[in-house]
Motif scaffolding. Structure first.
Motif, mmCIF file in Angstrom:
data_model
loop_
_atom_site.group_PDB
_atom_site.id
_atom_site.type_symbol
_atom_site.label_atom_id
_atom_site.label_comp_id
_atom_site.label_asym_id
_atom_site.label_seq_id
_atom_site.Cartn_x
_atom_site.Cartn_y
_atom_site.Cartn_z
ATOM 1 N N GLY A 80 0.783 -1.229 0.000
ATOM 2 C CA GLY A 80 0.000 0.000 0.000
ATOM 3 C C GLY A 80 0.812 1.274 0.000
ATOM 4 O O GLY A 80 0.368 2.287 0.532
ATOM 5 N N GLU A 81 1.979 1.272 -0.608
ATOM 6 C CA GLU A 81 2.836 2.453 -0.533
ATOM 7 C C GLU A 81 3.055 3.086 -1.905
ATOM 8 O O GLU A 81 4.191 3.353 -2.304
ATOM 9 C CB GLU A 81 4.185 2.075 0.101
ATOM 10 C CG GLU A 81 4.075 1.620 1.543
ATOM 11 C CD GLU A 81 3.579 2.711 2.491
ATOM 12 O OE1 GLU A 81 3.921 3.888 2.279
ATOM 13 O OE2 GLU A 81 2.838 2.389 3.436
ATOM 14 N N SER A 82 1.983 3.327 -2.639
ATOM 15 C CA SER A 82 2.080 4.074 -3.890
ATOM 16 C C SER A 82 1.092 5.232 -3.844
ATOM 17 O O SER A 82 0.414 5.439 -2.844
ATOM 18 C CB SER A 82 1.792 3.171 -5.095
ATOM 19 O OG SER A 82 0.395 3.066 -5.339
ATOM 20 N N SER A 83 0.985 5.979 -4.933
ATOM 21 C CA SER A 83 0.058 7.120 -4.981
ATOM 22 C C SER A 83 -1.194 6.811 -5.784
ATOM 23 O O SER A 83 -1.893 7.716 -6.206
ATOM 24 C CB SER A 83 0.767 8.343 -5.581
ATOM 25 O OG SER A 83 1.186 8.068 -6.914
ATOM 26 N N ALA A 84 -1.476 5.514 -6.019
ATOM 27 C CA ALA A 84 -2.739 5.134 -6.653
ATOM 28 C C ALA A 84 -3.897 5.454 -5.712
ATOM 29 O O ALA A 84 -3.725 5.567 -4.498
ATOM 30 C CB ALA A 84 -2.729 3.646 -7.003
ATOM 31 N N PHE A 85 -5.099 5.584 -6.273
ATOM 32 C CA PHE A 85 -6.261 6.032 -5.498
ATOM 33 C C PHE A 85 -6.486 5.202 -4.249
ATOM 34 O O PHE A 85 -6.561 5.729 -3.131
ATOM 35 C CB PHE A 85 -7.512 6.007 -6.382
ATOM 36 C CG PHE A 85 -8.783 6.294 -5.642
ATOM 37 C CD1 PHE A 85 -9.149 7.591 -5.344
ATOM 38 C CD2 PHE A 85 -9.619 5.262 -5.226
ATOM 39 C CE1 PHE A 85 -10.309 7.869 -4.637
ATOM 40 C CE2 PHE A 85 -10.787 5.525 -4.528
ATOM 41 C CZ PHE A 85 -11.127 6.833 -4.240
ATOM 42 N N GLU A 86 -6.605 3.894 -4.421
ATOM 43 C CA GLU A 86 -6.974 3.057 -3.275
ATOM 44 C C GLU A 86 -5.873 3.062 -2.225
ATOM 45 O O GLU A 86 -6.128 2.939 -1.027
ATOM 46 C CB GLU A 86 -7.353 1.655 -3.783
ATOM 47 C CG GLU A 86 -6.595 0.483 -3.228
ATOM 48 C CD GLU A 86 -5.339 0.168 -4.044
ATOM 49 O OE1 GLU A 86 -4.483 -0.537 -3.520
ATOM 50 O OE2 GLU A 86 -5.225 0.631 -5.194
#
Length: 353
Positions: free
Chosen positions: A184-190
């Motif tokens: 969970g360490e990106s800049s995608a929406f979810e």
């Protein structure tokens, strides 16, 4: 039910986009609030079709007083991308002006900073304003479904490890064949939503988020848009909402997730070693063994040495496949979910741009 529009003014004169938002008010203050959006990549329409049939069910539930928790549905989350056609092809995934993926570069903020998303919003370009509105709506809920699809693919999802295995109820309700677990360490929406929840307390990073869910759902492939599949998918989301206490309804015993759940590190991104025509030997949903021929690339048609074989690096399940039959050098061909981590060197974070 309330229908409203968010108006996104264009970055040039005389242009604006309208974002329809459907809201249902729940009757139980403590029930989970839900936010569902579709077609953030504007050319991915299975989610839009799902939302169409889900809204029909929600309107009926609303009339019967069966909606317990607030529900927000955005059936077409990207009117900007839907207006960007290049040489007769809807782009949908990348903004033609900034060249940025519409599902990247969402603001990474703590939950307590939610109000700042809309402060002085007119100083941002249209794509950023759109992203800020979407994220602001999502952070008012506990259950967030971002509906996408792949090129050719099974029913699967990207789920942050902080939500697993609690999120297996969604995977089962939608009859997913695979779940790809991320950090969970990106800049995608979810992942921007999950980031806000993880860092809601200053100096603290939560690793478990019970009762919450933010997930990217991949509803098979871009061409899998039909009344039958959309109705079935809407039923799956409905079962999930009932199970989580958002909707009051009596349903049979929920199914159990029977698919494959693997970390992103265990996904082999199969890429073309050279450019040429793609001849696939294996299809999505098939299990393969290490060394199996997955595809042949016709690099020099008619020549004795004009083909190159692409083989499976390890045992696994073929989750996706590209629909194009021409590859550039290093083009993605397949995703294969495996029991062991990939030994390929790649950047951390999301698998694709």
């Amino acid at each position: 039910m309330e229908i409203s529009e968010i108006i996104i003014a264009g970055d040039t004169m005389g242009i604006e986009w309208r974002l329809p938002v459907f809201r249902f008010a729940g009757i139980e203050p403590g029930a989970p609030r839900t936010y569902i959006q579709a077609a953030l990549h504007a050319n991915e329409l299975p989610g839009t079709a799902l939302a169409h049939f889900l809204l029909e069910k929600l309107r009926h539930a609303d009339r019967n007083g069966a909606i317990l928790g607030d529900v927000i549905i955005v059936p077409q989350a990207n009117p900007i991308g839907a207006a960007q056609t290049h040489f007769g092809e809807l782009e949908g995934r990348f903004d033609l002006g900034s060249r940025t993926n519409f599902n990247r570069d969402f603001p990474l903020i703590a939950l307590r900073e939610r109000g700042s998303l809309l402060e002085n919003i007119d100083r941002y370009p249209a794509t950023d304003r759109l992203k800020r509105h979407l994220l602001h709506m999502a952070l008012g809920a506990e259950l967030i479904l971002d509906l996408h699809c792949d090129d050719e693919g099974l029913q699967y999802a990207y789920i942050d490890e902080a939500f697993w295995p609690e999120a297996a109820d969604l995977a089962a309700a939608l009859d997913m064949k695979a779940v790809l677990l991320s950090d969970g360490e990106s800049s995608a929406f979810e992942e921007a939503v999950a980031y806000a929840w993880k860092y809601q307390a200053e100096g603290e990073r939560k690793t478990r988020l019970p009762g919450r869910l933010s997930v990217t759902v991949e509803l098979r492939g871009t061409r899998d848009v039909s009344s039958e599949t959309a109705r079935n998918d809407a039923e799956g989301v409905w079962r999930f909402l009932v199970g989580r206490g958002v909707i009051a309804a009596t349903l049979p015993e929920p199914p159990v997730f029977a698919g494959k759940a693997v970390p992103l590190d265990n996904v082999e991104m199969i890429r073309a070693p050279q450019a040429g025509a793609i001849l696939f030997h294996r299809d999505i949903g098939e299990s393969v063994k290490a060394g199996d021929v997955l595809a042949t690339i016709v690099t020099k048609p008619g020549m004795p040495d004009g083909t190159v074989e692409v083989r499976a690096p390890q045992d696994g399940l073929i989750v996706t496949r590209v629909s194009t039959r021409f590859a550039r050098r290093r083009s993605d061909l397949m995703k294969v979910a495996c029991a062991e981590p990939s030994r390929a060197i790649r950047k951390p974070g999301t698998l694709e741009a």
